[in-house]
Design a protein around this motif. Structure first.
Motif, PDB file in Angstrom:
ATOM      1  N   TYR A   1       5.774   2.710  -7.086  1.00 19.24           N
ATOM      2  CA  TYR A   1       5.820   1.259  -7.067  1.00 19.24           C
ATOM      3  C   TYR A   1       4.563   0.481  -7.149  1.00 19.24           C
ATOM      4  CZ  TYR A   1       4.699   2.161  -2.047  1.00 19.24           C
ATOM      5  OH  TYR A   1       4.209   2.611  -0.934  1.00 19.24           O
TER       6      TYR A   1
ATOM      7  N   ASN B   1      14.277   0.758  -5.193  1.00 19.29           N
ATOM      8  CA  ASN B   1      15.644   0.318  -4.731  1.00 19.29           C
ATOM      9  C   ASN B   1      15.203  -1.106  -3.777  1.00 19.29           C
ATOM     10  OD1 ASN B   1      16.768   1.959  -6.277  1.00 19.29           O
ATOM     11  ND2 ASN B   1      17.217   3.399  -4.472  1.00 19.29           N
ATOM     12  N   LEU B   2      14.301  -1.030  -3.068  1.00 17.23           N
ATOM     13  CA  LEU B   2      13.831  -1.853  -1.981  1.00 17.23           C
ATOM     14  C   LEU B   2      13.270  -3.355  -2.815  1.00 17.23           C
ATOM     15  CD1 LEU B   2      11.812  -0.077   0.573  1.00 17.23           C
ATOM     16  CD2 LEU B   2      13.861  -1.051   0.857  1.00 17.23           C
ATOM     17  N   ARG B   3      12.709  -2.863  -4.129  1.00 16.08           N
ATOM     18  CA  ARG B   3      12.281  -4.013  -4.809  1.00 16.08           C
ATOM     19  C   ARG B   3      13.207  -4.370  -5.956  1.00 16.08           C
ATOM     20  NH1 ARG B   3       8.522  -1.217  -2.706  1.00 16.08           N
ATOM     21  NH2 ARG B   3       6.503  -2.095  -2.197  1.00 16.08           N
ATOM     22  N   LYS B   4      14.535  -3.810  -5.605  1.00 17.73           N
ATOM     23  CA  LYS B   4      15.648  -4.501  -6.538  1.00 17.73           C
ATOM     24  C   LYS B   4      15.329  -4.210  -8.019  1.00 17.73           C
ATOM     25  CE  LYS B   4      17.916  -7.182  -3.337  1.00 17.73           C
ATOM     26  NZ  LYS B   4      17.253  -6.518  -2.158  1.00 17.73           N
TER      27      LYS B   4
ATOM     28  N   PHE C   1      13.349   5.241  -3.400  1.00 13.82           N
ATOM     29  CA  PHE C   1      13.665   4.328  -2.490  1.00 13.82           C
ATOM     30  C   PHE C   1      12.863   3.270  -2.468  1.00 13.82           C
ATOM     31  CE2 PHE C   1      12.657   3.309   1.755  1.00 13.82           C
ATOM     32  CZ  PHE C   1      14.066   3.232   2.345  1.00 13.82           C
ATOM     33  N   PRO C   2      11.561   3.065  -2.933  1.00 15.78           N
ATOM     34  CA  PRO C   2      10.790   1.892  -2.867  1.00 15.78           C
ATOM     35  C   PRO C   2      11.017   1.138  -4.042  1.00 15.78           C
ATOM     36  CG  PRO C   2       9.574   3.772  -3.266  1.00 15.78           C
ATOM     37  CD  PRO C   2      10.790   4.214  -2.865  1.00 15.78           C
TER      38      PRO C   2
ATOM     39  N   MET D   1       0.935  -1.207   0.165  1.00 22.08           N
ATOM     40  CA  MET D   1       0.105   0.167   0.056  1.00 22.08           C
ATOM     41  C   MET D   1       0.984   1.214  -0.145  1.00 22.08           C
ATOM     42  SD  MET D   1      -2.965  -1.119   2.843  1.00 22.08           S
ATOM     43  CE  MET D   1      -3.566  -2.576   2.577  1.00 22.08           C
ATOM     44  N   GLY D   2       0.467   2.434  -0.730  1.00 21.94           N
ATOM     45  CA  GLY D   2       1.146   3.456  -0.714  1.00 21.94           C
ATOM     46  C   GLY D   2       0.767   4.398   0.436  1.00 21.94           C
ATOM     47  N   VAL D   3       1.165   5.052   1.180  1.00 27.20           N
ATOM     48  CA  VAL D   3       0.743   6.049   2.368  1.00 27.20           C
ATOM     49  C   VAL D   3       1.433   7.317   2.289  1.00 27.20           C
ATOM     50  CG1 VAL D   3       0.445   6.182   4.814  1.00 27.20           C
ATOM     51  CG2 VAL D   3       0.780   3.860   4.019  1.00 27.20           C
TER      52      VAL D   3
ATOM     53  N   ARG E   1       6.165   9.288  -4.422  1.00 23.33           N
ATOM     54  CA  ARG E   1       6.829   8.124  -4.054  1.00 23.33           C
ATOM     55  C   ARG E   1       6.099   7.043  -3.705  1.00 23.33           C
ATOM     56  NH1 ARG E   1       9.834   9.461   1.723  1.00 23.33           N
ATOM     57  NH2 ARG E   1       7.617   9.392   2.312  1.00 23.33           N
TER      58      ARG E   1
END
Lengths: 405, 384
Positions: B178, B129-132, B126-127, B105-107, B174
């Motif tokens: 994703y 990069n977290l998910r590669k 950033f999100p 979920m996006g917040v 942001r």
């Protein structure tokens, strides 16, 4: 912090405001005066002692001038002997005693050599032959180098001694013979302070996370309990540790009653006891800045990172830690710097191998009366501390540009 | 719970009138709150036995005064809080205890929550990069997201260099970059000034239309909720007082609370005489006059106390054969597009009425003048 910085506007201070400003400064006058008299003055005098070397110029003034002219490499000759003999005739016994003590710091044998020369001064004419006849060591370059290092009125002898270095006029700066005595003391001081800081960080971090999550009421109650030992005299606390940790003390009695050990464990007069007591003393210095940083941390950033799919470890290292790092650094620096100067706790709880630099400063100041070396060691400590502070301040400034808004 | 059980609850149970104007009535169910309760102090429920169905692709606003449980509901949906009782289902699976980082979920927060030590582009990346996500794709998607938020050219700025509105756009980019299942917003425009807020509302609505994902929007601003939403859930004391499309909420409020919270309503106390077929009759305490008006609450029986609710713009000065009340003008205020009258009835009840000065068809009433106000049965409501 915003990078768009407005150009600093010049303050417009009218004449009237200036007068008010001076009146405001006037309120500070008693404090400034107090600090000048009790802090700046004594510290300045002490630091002057680290470089002052006036025993020889006091006792043998013309010799001191001749020594300054001498290059220290060539063999000593009559240009040194003649003024020396002349000065020796005039010198008062009190000045000579001070000089003998000063020379003995470096070469103990010079004390008797000088005494003999004073006794025999009537038969000396300042020639090479007469000096050689008195004692062959008077013709030795090393003897006169020692004199030259003490020729003052300002010299680097004590400062170099504090880091185990000697200025040899033939070989340049060389290590002294004592195999790094003060350097090892300095390293030991830094290592004890570093271990104390590390233990404080490891204990304070989880504690602060815990406190940060309590209600204000509970938090204040628990903080009071952390502060309680802080309000007790350091001597009382240290002696309390002695009672607890001695071989027949409560801790050992408990360990033996539980059957965990057969004979008392030595907890006192070693590094363990020193670090334990130091951590106990220093923990509040770590807890308060760290807790403040945690309280000021923006929790929404953590939540935002979670919502974007960041796992707890990543959130901790990439989002949480950068926010509390300034507080952590401030606390760690405070603990480290204060620990560097600790005296009572290691003196009472440590063995001979656990004494920190303050112990030696105290010993030289009150015991052997070598104020020059005591001051030099103090100066080394001061310089090391200042350097550390500057590094931390630089890092904090860089950190503040990034982390804080 | 198996998926076929996930039919929407019977509407009568949720005190909702069936609503033909709801365009998403048949959209599939995405999330369901089932008897969810939450307390922080162990004494009172912040969220009290909440039922809420969220449909795929809708723009749902959670509206209510502070402390009504709307933000807590959002936090439980985001995974920052867990329900104390009940459960939250997403696609039929219980997500009540699922950590926030697994919910997709996006917040967007009121205070933006941008990472201050990262540039705009780094924040939005950033999100990813977290998910590669591969670097080239990351660049492309960051560019797209910033374009969507109309932030081209701001990539290398630091968050502190941006205005509040720009920071909130970065936060939006942001949270969307994703492609989450839902976008949750907690009073995202609360910190902006009025003009910027209205501008951002239009953009949010356009983005919702363009992306088609579900938006959940918490606000205490009724205008904002009405402007943006497909549906609005009005929260009061930890419960949903009414959930419906904005027009329905305004025209057919289910409770006095909803009638008062959305817009202005005159409420006149009385006693129910009869209630049948969607209309009820009420005798006013004030002057004993009988009023026939819409009534959606079938539990109201003869003898129950209730209120006659009528919007200021629905009162009429010229009385025909409809029910009416007598009042005296206290004050008349000119607002430009409309005028407002403040009136007192004989028993002391205060009324408010607005009218269009151009279409009154008679001289404007003056302070002190006695008037008869018509209450049209089709526009008035009888509420418990």
């Amino acid at each position: 912090m915003s990078a768009i910085a407005l150009p600093p506007s010049l303050p417009v201070v009218a004449r009237k405001d200036r007068a008010a400003l001076w009146r405001a400064y006037g309120l500070l006058a008693p404090l400034v005066l107090f600090l000048l008299l009790t802090f700046v003055g004594p510290i300045g005098t002490l630091l002057w002692r680290a470089v002052a070397d006036n025993e020889l110029p006091q006792a043998l003034p013309t010799t001191a001038r001749a020594l300054s002219a001498w290059d220290g490499r060539s063999a000593p000759d009559e240009t040194l002997f003649k003024p020396f003999v002349a000065d020796l005739r005039e010198a008062s016994p009190r000045d000579l005693a001070a000089l003998a003590r000063r020379l003995a710091y470096e070469t103990p044998a010079l004390r008797s050599l000088l005494a003999t020369a004073k006794r025999e001064v009537a038969g000396l004419d300042g020639s090479v032959a007469a000096m050689g006849a008195l004692d062959q060591r008077w013709l030795d370059n090393a003897t006169w180098q020692t004199f030259k290092r003490a020729a003052g009125p300002v010299g680097s002898y004590h400062l170099l001694s504090a880091v185990d270095i000697k200025h040899d006029y033939q070989q340049g700066l060389v290590n002294k013979d004592e195999a790094g005595l003060y350097r090892s003391i300095l390293a030991r001081t830094f290592s004890i302070a570093a271990i104390t800081t590390l233990v404080c960080v490891l204990l304070a971090f989880p504690l602060c996370v815990f406190l940060d999550r309590r209600t204000p009421r509970t938090r204040n109650l628990l903080l009071l309990m952390i502060l309680l030992p802080f309000w007790t005299s350091i001597l009382v606390r240290t002696t309390a540790w002695m009672v607890l940790l001695q071989d027949g003390g409560m801790v050992n009695a408990l360990l033996m009653a539980l059957g965990w050990v057969d004979s008392p464990v030595h907890l006192l007069y070693n590094r363990f006891g020193v670090i334990l007591a130091l951590v106990h003393v220093m923990l509040p210095f770590m807890v308060f800045p760290l807790l403040a940083a945690m309280a000021g941390c923006n929790r929404l950033l953590v939540q935002a990172a979670y919502s974007m799919g960041a796992r707890p470890l990543r959130v901790f290292f990439q989002v949480y830690l950068p926010q509390v790092l300034p507080g952590l650094a401030a606390g760690a620096l405070m603990v480290f710097i204060v620990t560097l100067g600790f005296y009572i706790t290691p003196a009472l709880l440590g063995g001979p191998a656990d004494q920190m630099i303050s112990f030696y400063i105290a010993q030289f100041t009150t015991g052997t009366l070598n104020w020059g070396l005591a001051s030099a060691l103090g100066l080394v400590l001061l310089v090391a501390t200042t350097l550390l502070y500057l590094v931390q301040a630089h890092l904090a400034r860089r950190g503040a540009e990034g982390v804080k808004r | 719970m198996i998926a076929q059980d996930l039919r929407p609850l019977p509407k009568a149970a949720m005190n909702i009138e069936s609503d033909a104007s709801d365009p998403l009535a048949d959209a599939p169910l995405l999330v369901r709150f089932e008897e969810v309760c939450k307390t922080y102090d162990e004494r009172s429920w912040v969220v009290d036995n909440l039922h809420l169905d969220i449909r795929q692709g809708e723009f749902l606003s959670l509206l209510g005064p502070s402390g009504s449980g709307k933000t807590t509901t959002l936090m439980m949906l985001a995974g920052f809080d867990a329900p104390d009782r009940g459960r939250i289902l997403m696609d039929g699976a219980d997500i009540s205890r699922l950590p926030a980082y697994r919910r997709d979920m996006g917040v967007v927060f009121q205070s933006y929550a941008l990472f201050p030590h990262m540039s705009v582009a780094q924040n939005v990346a950033f999100p990813l990069n977290l998910r590669k996500v591969p670097a080239a794709e990351t660049r492309e998607r960051v560019r797209e997201a910033l374009a969507l938020a109309r932030l081209e050219g701001f990539e290398d700025r630091q968050p502190g260099q941006l205005s509040g509105g720009q920071q909130q756009r970065v936060a939006l980019a942001r949270a969307l970059v994703y492609r989450p299942r839902m976008l949750l917003m907690d009073e995202p425009l609360g910190a902006l000034d009025k003009a910027l807020r209205e501008h951002m509302q239009l953009e949010l609505k356009a983005i919702h239309k363009q992306l088609g994902i579900t938006f959940i929007y918490v606000t205490h601003d009724q205008d904002e909720a009405m402007t943006l939403s497909d549906r609005v859930a009005v929260f009061n004391e930890g419960r949903i007082a009414q959930i419906a499309a904005p027009q329905t909420l305004y025209n057919r409020p289910a409770t006095r609370f909803v009638a008062n919270f959305l817009g202005e309503t005159n409420l006149l106390e009385g006693r129910v005489i009869s209630n049948a077929g969607g209309f009820a009759t009420l005798r006013l305490e004030e002057d004993g006059s009988l009023h026939h008006a819409r009534c959606a609450d079938t539990t109201l029986a003869a003898g129950d106390s209730a209120a006659l609710a009528i919007r200021p713009e629905n009162l009429r000065l010229a009385s025909g054969d409809e029910p009416a009340v007598a009042a005296r003008v206290i004050d008349s205020i000119f607002h430009g597009a409309h005028c407002r009258l403040r009136l007192h009835m004989a028993g002391g009840s205060e009324l408010s009425m607005t009218y269009n000065p151009g279409s009154l068809g008679r001289p404007a009433p003056l302070p002190g003048e006695a008037v008869i106000l018509g209450v049209p049965p089709q526009l008035a409501m009888i509420l418990r």
